[in-house]
Design a protein around this motif. Structure first.
Motif, short mmCIF file in Angstrom:
data_model
loop_
_atom_site.label_atom_id
_atom_site.label_comp_id
_atom_site.label_asym_id
_atom_site.label_seq_id
_atom_site.Cartn_x
_atom_site.Cartn_y
_atom_site.Cartn_z
N THR A 69 0.84 -1.14 -0.11
CA THR A 69 -0.08 0.27 0.20
C THR A 69 1.04 1.18 0.13
N ASN A 72 1.98 2.23 -3.24
CA ASN A 72 0.64 2.43 -4.33
C ASN A 72 0.04 3.61 -3.48
N TYR A 119 -11.98 -15.04 -3.67
CA TYR A 119 -10.56 -14.80 -4.17
C TYR A 119 -10.21 -13.45 -3.96
N SER A 120 -8.99 -13.11 -3.61
CA SER A 120 -8.49 -11.58 -3.26
C SER A 120 -8.46 -10.80 -4.58
N SER A 121 -7.76 -11.54 -5.57
CA SER A 121 -7.51 -10.80 -6.87
C SER A 121 -7.47 -11.74 -7.73
N ALA A 122 -8.39 -12.36 -8.38
CA ALA A 122 -8.40 -13.64 -9.25
C ALA A 122 -7.66 -13.26 -10.78
N GLY A 123 -7.44 -11.98 -11.01
CA GLY A 123 -6.44 -11.78 -12.29
C GLY A 123 -4.79 -12.11 -11.89
N ALA A 124 -4.71 -12.33 -10.79
CA ALA A 124 -3.26 -12.57 -10.64
C ALA A 124 -2.87 -13.52 -9.42
N LEU A 125 -3.64 -13.67 -8.41
CA LEU A 125 -3.30 -14.29 -7.32
C LEU A 125 -4.27 -15.54 -6.87
N ASP A 176 -9.13 -1.91 3.01
CA ASP A 176 -8.77 -3.41 3.09
C ASP A 176 -9.95 -3.96 2.79
N ALA A 177 -9.89 -4.51 1.61
CA ALA A 177 -11.12 -5.51 1.06
C ALA A 177 -11.73 -6.40 1.98
N LYS A 178 -11.03 -7.39 2.51
CA LYS A 178 -11.54 -8.20 3.37
C LYS A 178 -12.38 -7.58 4.59
#
Length: 196
Positions: A69, A72, A119-125, A176-178
């Motif tokens: 974070t 970013n 899924y926390s970030s399905a495009g990469a994790l 934080d998403a979760k």
């Protein structure tokens, strides 16, 4: 469901987490096949929990520095979030989160209930996060918490009114998403209302 054929796996990094470049063929809607290349970060699944006290109308969050974070745009790098941790290989998510709650918050909570898996970030994790809720009371506090020194954790335990946490989400102060998911779950399902 598209047909997928993995053609190649290239390990780009195998440090704290494994990063692979995966080349694969995937069937398209028109019946043709296309080749794609994606980088995938392999990370163990995780568990997290929202601890709430219905009588006091409070919740417990943790605050710690998160380098991703910081780089970013988070000026301090500090993030408010629900207690969480990665599952050890083959570990049951409920067992994992009960351990993490104790290490991070100092509360010996044993009664948690799983409400979601996302899924926390399905495009990469690859990471799948198991989300729990559980009630706590002051009698369950057995230490100050703060995390494990050998894992480099310096965690501040933050007990706050549930209404304040919801207001912080609405003001964009909890990112934080979760944590947002669990606070909204608690709000929608009226977890802190009497008789629930």
């Amino acid at each position: 469901m598209p047909k997928v054929h993995i053609k190649a796996n290239e390990i780009l990094s195998n440090g704290h987490f494994k990063l692979q470049k995966i080349s694969f063929d995937i069937g398209k809607k028109d019946g043709s096949t296309g080749t794609q290349h994606r980088e995938v970060l392999f990370r163990n699944d995780a568990a997290t929990a929202l601890l709430y006290n219905r009588k006091a109308q409070t919740i417990i969050l943790t605050e710690q520095f998160r380098i991703a974070t910081y780089v970013n745009g988070n000026a301090t790098g500090m993030l408010l979030e629900t207690p969480a941790g990665l599952l050890e290989d083959g570990e049951d998510p409920k067992h994992s989160i009960i351990r993490e709650i104790s290490e991070e918050t100092g509360y010996a909570v044993t009664d948690v209930r799983q409400v979601l898996s996302v899924y926390s970030s399905a495009g990469a994790l690859t990471e799948l996060i198991h989300l729990f809720v559980g009630e706590y009371n002051k009698e369950q506090q057995v230490s100050d918490g703060g995390g494990l020194e050998e894992e480099g954790e310096e965690i501040t335990v933050r007990e706050m009114p549930f209404a304040e946490a919801v207001a912080m989400v609405n003001r964009g102060e909890i990112k934080d998403a979760k944590t947002v998911l669990l606070l909204q779950y608690a709000q929608i399902n009226k977890l802190l209302e009497a008789g629930e």
